[in-house]
Design a protein around this motif. Structure first.
Motif, PDB file in Angstrom:
ATOM      1  N   ILE A 245      51.203  49.605  60.404  1.00  0.00           N
ATOM      2  CA  ILE A 245      50.953  49.824  61.830  1.00  0.00           C
ATOM      3  C   ILE A 245      51.961  49.032  62.660  1.00  0.00           C
ATOM      4  CG2 ILE A 245      48.475  50.188  61.459  1.00  0.00           C
ATOM      5  CD1 ILE A 245      48.118  47.491  63.081  1.00  0.00           C
ATOM      6  N   ASP A 246      52.273  49.575  63.795  1.00  0.00           N
ATOM      7  CA  ASP A 246      53.122  48.878  64.762  1.00  0.00           C
ATOM      8  C   ASP A 246      52.175  48.058  65.630  1.00  0.00           C
ATOM      9  OD1 ASP A 246      54.637  48.070  66.934  1.00  0.00           O
ATOM     10  OD2 ASP A 246      55.762  49.948  67.035  1.00  0.00           O
ATOM     11  N   GLU A 247      52.124  46.756  65.373  1.00  0.00           N
ATOM     12  CA  GLU A 247      51.142  45.893  66.042  1.00  0.00           C
ATOM     13  C   GLU A 247      51.358  45.852  67.553  1.00  0.00           C
ATOM     14  OE1 GLU A 247      49.394  41.387  65.838  1.00  0.00           O
ATOM     15  OE2 GLU A 247      50.272  42.246  64.027  1.00  0.00           O
ATOM     16  N   ASN A 248      52.601  45.794  68.002  1.00  0.00           N
ATOM     17  CA  ASN A 248      52.867  45.781  69.444  1.00  0.00           C
ATOM     18  C   ASN A 248      52.365  47.060  70.100  1.00  0.00           C
ATOM     19  OD1 ASN A 248      54.008  43.240  69.530  1.00  0.00           O
ATOM     20  ND2 ASN A 248      56.077  44.005  69.186  1.00  0.00           N
ATOM     21  N   ARG A 249      52.614  48.182  69.470  1.00  0.00           N
ATOM     22  CA  ARG A 249      52.153  49.467  70.009  1.00  0.00           C
ATOM     23  C   ARG A 249      50.625  49.515  70.063  1.00  0.00           C
ATOM     24  NH1 ARG A 249      53.219  55.348  67.349  1.00  0.00           N
ATOM     25  NH2 ARG A 249      52.098  56.511  68.919  1.00  0.00           N
ATOM     26  N   ALA A 250      49.986  49.013  69.019  1.00  0.00           N
ATOM     27  CA  ALA A 250      48.523  48.990  68.981  1.00  0.00           C
ATOM     28  C   ALA A 250      47.966  48.076  70.072  1.00  0.00           C
ATOM     29  CB  ALA A 250      48.038  48.532  67.606  1.00  0.00           C
ATOM     30  N   ARG A 251      48.614  46.933  70.298  1.00  0.00           N
ATOM     31  CA  ARG A 251      48.161  46.022  71.363  1.00  0.00           C
ATOM     32  C   ARG A 251      48.336  46.649  72.750  1.00  0.00           C
ATOM     33  NH1 ARG A 251      46.559  41.458  69.254  1.00  0.00           N
ATOM     34  NH2 ARG A 251      47.506  40.635  67.377  1.00  0.00           N
ATOM     35  N   LEU A 252      49.445  47.362  72.956  1.00  0.00           N
ATOM     36  CA  LEU A 252      49.648  48.059  74.233  1.00  0.00           C
ATOM     37  C   LEU A 252      48.611  49.159  74.423  1.00  0.00           C
ATOM     38  CD1 LEU A 252      53.521  48.327  74.667  1.00  0.00           C
ATOM     39  CD2 LEU A 252      51.900  47.200  76.191  1.00  0.00           C
ATOM     40  N   SER A 253      48.285  49.878  73.371  1.00  0.00           N
ATOM     41  CA  SER A 253      47.245  50.912  73.447  1.00  0.00           C
ATOM     42  C   SER A 253      45.906  50.295  73.826  1.00  0.00           C
ATOM     43  CB  SER A 253      47.101  51.641  72.107  1.00  0.00           C
ATOM     44  OG  SER A 253      48.239  52.377  71.816  1.00  0.00           O
ATOM     45  N   LEU A 254      45.611  49.153  73.224  1.00  0.00           N
ATOM     46  CA  LEU A 254      44.375  48.439  73.545  1.00  0.00           C
ATOM     47  C   LEU A 254      44.364  48.036  75.016  1.00  0.00           C
ATOM     48  CD1 LEU A 254      41.745  47.046  72.466  1.00  0.00           C
ATOM     49  CD2 LEU A 254      43.154  45.028  72.102  1.00  0.00           C
ATOM     50  N   LYS A 255      45.454  47.458  75.495  1.00  0.00           N
ATOM     51  CA  LYS A 255      45.546  47.002  76.886  1.00  0.00           C
ATOM     52  C   LYS A 255      45.408  48.183  77.848  1.00  0.00           C
ATOM     53  CE  LYS A 255      46.252  43.872  80.023  1.00  0.00           C
ATOM     54  NZ  LYS A 255      45.186  42.942  80.355  1.00  0.00           N
ATOM     55  N   ARG A 256      46.088  49.300  77.567  1.00  0.00           N
ATOM     56  CA  ARG A 256      46.001  50.486  78.433  1.00  0.00           C
ATOM     57  C   ARG A 256      44.564  51.000  78.518  1.00  0.00           C
ATOM     58  NH1 ARG A 256      51.101  51.852  76.164  1.00  0.00           N
ATOM     59  NH2 ARG A 256      50.046  53.069  74.564  1.00  0.00           N
ATOM     60  N   ALA A 257      43.886  51.049  77.377  1.00  0.00           N
ATOM     61  CA  ALA A 257      42.499  51.525  77.369  1.00  0.00           C
ATOM     62  C   ALA A 257      41.602  50.577  78.173  1.00  0.00           C
ATOM     63  CB  ALA A 257      41.999  51.644  75.932  1.00  0.00           C
ATOM     64  N   GLU A 258      41.800  49.274  77.999  1.00  0.00           N
ATOM     65  CA  GLU A 258      41.003  48.296  78.758  1.00  0.00           C
ATOM     66  C   GLU A 258      41.241  48.455  80.266  1.00  0.00           C
ATOM     67  OE1 GLU A 258      40.827  44.656  75.482  1.00  0.00           O
ATOM     68  OE2 GLU A 258      42.425  44.659  76.978  1.00  0.00           O
ATOM     69  N   ILE A 259      42.499  48.659  80.659  1.00  0.00           N
ATOM     70  CA  ILE A 259      42.837  48.805  82.075  1.00  0.00           C
ATOM     71  C   ILE A 259      42.223  50.072  82.649  1.00  0.00           C
ATOM     72  CG2 ILE A 259      44.774  49.244  83.662  1.00  0.00           C
ATOM     73  CD1 ILE A 259      44.318  46.264  82.794  1.00  0.00           C
ATOM     74  N   ARG A 260      42.276  51.161  81.888  1.00  0.00           N
ATOM     75  CA  ARG A 260      41.694  52.418  82.373  1.00  0.00           C
ATOM     76  C   ARG A 260      40.188  52.257  82.609  1.00  0.00           C
ATOM     77  NH1 ARG A 260      42.321  56.812  78.833  1.00  0.00           N
ATOM     78  NH2 ARG A 260      42.372  58.253  80.593  1.00  0.00           N
ATOM     79  N   ILE A 261      39.513  51.590  81.687  1.00  0.00           N
ATOM     80  CA  ILE A 261      38.057  51.356  81.851  1.00  0.00           C
ATOM     81  C   ILE A 261      37.819  50.424  83.028  1.00  0.00           C
ATOM     82  CG2 ILE A 261      36.043  50.307  80.770  1.00  0.00           C
ATOM     83  CD1 ILE A 261      37.205  51.420  78.057  1.00  0.00           C
ATOM     84  N   LYS A 262      38.624  49.386  83.155  1.00  0.00           N
ATOM     85  CA  LYS A 262      38.477  48.440  84.276  1.00  0.00           C
ATOM     86  C   LYS A 262      38.674  49.156  85.609  1.00  0.00           C
ATOM     87  CE  LYS A 262      40.207  44.032  86.001  1.00  0.00           C
ATOM     88  NZ  LYS A 262      41.160  42.944  85.806  1.00  0.00           N
ATOM     89  N   ALA A 263      39.624  50.072  85.692  1.00  0.00           N
ATOM     90  CA  ALA A 263      39.860  50.818  86.936  1.00  0.00           C
ATOM     91  C   ALA A 263      38.631  51.628  87.330  1.00  0.00           C
ATOM     92  CB  ALA A 263      41.078  51.730  86.791  1.00  0.00           C
ATOM     93  N   VAL A 264      37.993  52.231  86.349  1.00  0.00           N
ATOM     94  CA  VAL A 264      36.784  53.021  86.627  1.00  0.00           C
ATOM     95  C   VAL A 264      35.639  52.104  87.061  1.00  0.00           C
ATOM     96  CG1 VAL A 264      35.013  54.488  85.610  1.00  0.00           C
ATOM     97  CG2 VAL A 264      37.417  54.930  85.113  1.00  0.00           C
ATOM     98  N   LEU A 265      35.453  51.009  86.344  1.00  0.00           N
ATOM     99  CA  LEU A 265      34.334  50.107  86.644  1.00  0.00           C
ATOM    100  C   LEU A 265      34.501  49.412  87.997  1.00  0.00           C
ATOM    101  CD1 LEU A 265      33.698  48.488  83.140  1.00  0.00           C
ATOM    102  CD2 LEU A 265      32.426  50.343  84.254  1.00  0.00           C
ATOM    103  N   SER A 266      35.759  49.206  88.427  1.00  0.00           N
ATOM    104  CA  SER A 266      35.991  48.513  89.705  1.00  0.00           C
ATOM    105  C   SER A 266      36.138  49.486  90.870  1.00  0.00           C
ATOM    106  CB  SER A 266      37.258  47.654  89.602  1.00  0.00           C
ATOM    107  OG  SER A 266      38.410  48.464  89.519  1.00  0.00           O
ATOM    108  N   ARG A 267      35.954  50.772  90.610  1.00  0.00           N
ATOM    109  CA  ARG A 267      36.150  51.811  91.616  1.00  0.00           C
ATOM    110  C   ARG A 267      35.386  51.544  92.913  1.00  0.00           C
ATOM    111  NH1 ARG A 267      35.352  57.778  89.397  1.00  0.00           N
ATOM    112  NH2 ARG A 267      35.125  56.426  87.630  1.00  0.00           N
ATOM    113  N   ASP A 268      34.158  51.080  92.815  1.00  0.00           N
ATOM    114  CA  ASP A 268      33.311  50.916  93.999  1.00  0.00           C
ATOM    115  C   ASP A 268      33.314  49.506  94.554  1.00  0.00           C
ATOM    116  OD1 ASP A 268      32.582  53.622  93.845  1.00  0.00           O
ATOM    117  OD2 ASP A 268      31.019  53.157  92.381  1.00  0.00           O
ATOM    118  N   GLU A 269      34.146  48.624  94.024  1.00  0.00           N
ATOM    119  CA  GLU A 269      34.195  47.233  94.515  1.00  0.00           C
ATOM    120  C   GLU A 269      34.991  47.151  95.803  1.00  0.00           C
ATOM    121  OE1 GLU A 269      35.779  44.862  91.342  1.00  0.00           O
ATOM    122  OE2 GLU A 269      33.925  44.946  90.229  1.00  0.00           O
TER     123      GLU A 269
END
Length: 135
Positions: free
Chosen positions: A111-135
């Motif tokens: 596995i490409d660890e850097n790519r996997a970490r970026l995928s993890l970060k992108r997914a976390e950010i996308r979820i955070k954007a949705v959860l913070s939508r109404d703040e």
């Protein structure tokens, strides 16, 4: 230079193009806020939730890595991907987060660890954007 404008551009589309009061986003050095009359500036863009404030309204976007340049009050953000919080499919983002976590936990040599970490970060950010939508 009393006005602040911003273009957020991905390879597929121009996501935002307009005047604003401020923009907040993440860099490798931490969070930054750009206001009207900010000095000329260039920086990297880290996967983060971008918060745009314009005329009392707030817009939130999830962005991937990229670059930001501000010259004479005109900002340009070039990123690999960007989505408004109301465009994000939460189930898809949660599935991507789960896959990225599993990939990192497997510790396989192929596995490409850097790519996997970026995928993890992108997914976390996308979820955070949705959860913070109404703040």
């Amino acid at each position: 230079m009393n006005e602040l404008t911003l273009k957020i551009i991905t390879p597929d589309r121009t996501v935002f193009n307009g005047a604003l009061d401020s923009v907040n986003f993440g860099t490798s050095s931490g969070l930054i806020q750009i206001l009207k009359k900010h000095c000329d500036y260039i920086t990297d863009v880290y996967p983060s939730v971008v918060v745009i404030k314009e005329k009392g309204a707030v817009k939130k976007l999830a962005v991937s890595e990229g670059i930001f340049k501000l010259k004479n009050g005109e900002g340009v953000m070039l990123v690999k991907s960007s989505e408004y919080s109301d465009e994000i499919d939460v189930k898809r983002a949660e599935d991507a987060l789960k896959r990225a976590k599993e990939r990192l936990q497997e510790h396989k040599n192929d596995i490409d660890e850097n790519r996997a970490r970026l995928s993890l970060k992108r997914a976390e950010i996308r979820i955070k954007a949705v959860l913070s939508r109404d703040e």
